[in-house]
Design an enzyme around this catalytic site. Sequence first.
Site, short mmCIF file in Angstrom:
data_model
loop_
_atom_site.label_atom_id
_atom_site.label_comp_id
_atom_site.label_asym_id
_atom_site.label_seq_id
_atom_site.Cartn_x
_atom_site.Cartn_y
_atom_site.Cartn_z
N ASP A 102 3.92 3.37 -4.17
CA ASP A 102 2.92 4.23 -4.77
C ASP A 102 1.90 4.74 -3.75
OD1 ASP A 102 4.15 3.54 -7.13
OD2 ASP A 102 2.38 2.61 -8.04
N HIS B 292 3.03 -0.35 -1.99
CA HIS B 292 2.22 0.85 -1.80
C HIS B 292 2.34 1.33 -0.36
CE1 HIS B 292 0.49 -1.04 -5.36
NE2 HIS B 292 0.00 0.14 -5.69
#
Length: 203
Positions: A33, A172
């Site tokens: 992400d 992430h």
Amino acid sequence: MFIERPPLLFRLLYPSALWRIEKQERAVFLTFDDGPIPEATPWILDTLDKYGVKATFFMVGDNARKYPHLHQEVVRRGHRIGNHTYHHLQGFKHSVEKYLKDTEEANKILRTNLFRPPHGHMTTAQYKHLQKSYTVVMWDLVTRDYSNRLSEQEILENVKRYTRSGSIITFHDSLKSIEKLHYALPHAIEWLQAEGYTCKLIP
């Protein structure tokens, strides 16, 4: 555990979203992400290549705008793209209209049918509108690689403790995560492969 693996009651808020896939198959689904950014995404791509692994990147539209070469490189290397809104909006803080407009602004660049809400939440109305156009992808395990309270070893332990067949695993490609990922990501992939897991793309 409440954060790393969301409980059933939380999953029921978004019943048609993907939380876990192919539970009977020894496979997992790596996701990243918040990118793409030059400080993190290229190293992650090289690491995935090293192990022959594909992943799904939920990109912030404004990052994809600023770094189009990274957006294109993710695609070129055979990974999938998901929408993470244009400005990384928290759904609860914005109207349905603003949230949907921001998502569509991102999708002019990203051109995907996958969506993941930043921070893992959105209002019921936002969700109902988005699921008409997108497959909403949540997670079965968030590694918490962004947390300044966890060490790189603890992030790896989260992967080992909570992974199961069909897990959608969230990392992430961000400034908060990348230093810890230098240790945790390759070790996590090595552990997954040693345990017999195949890393697959979100379908």
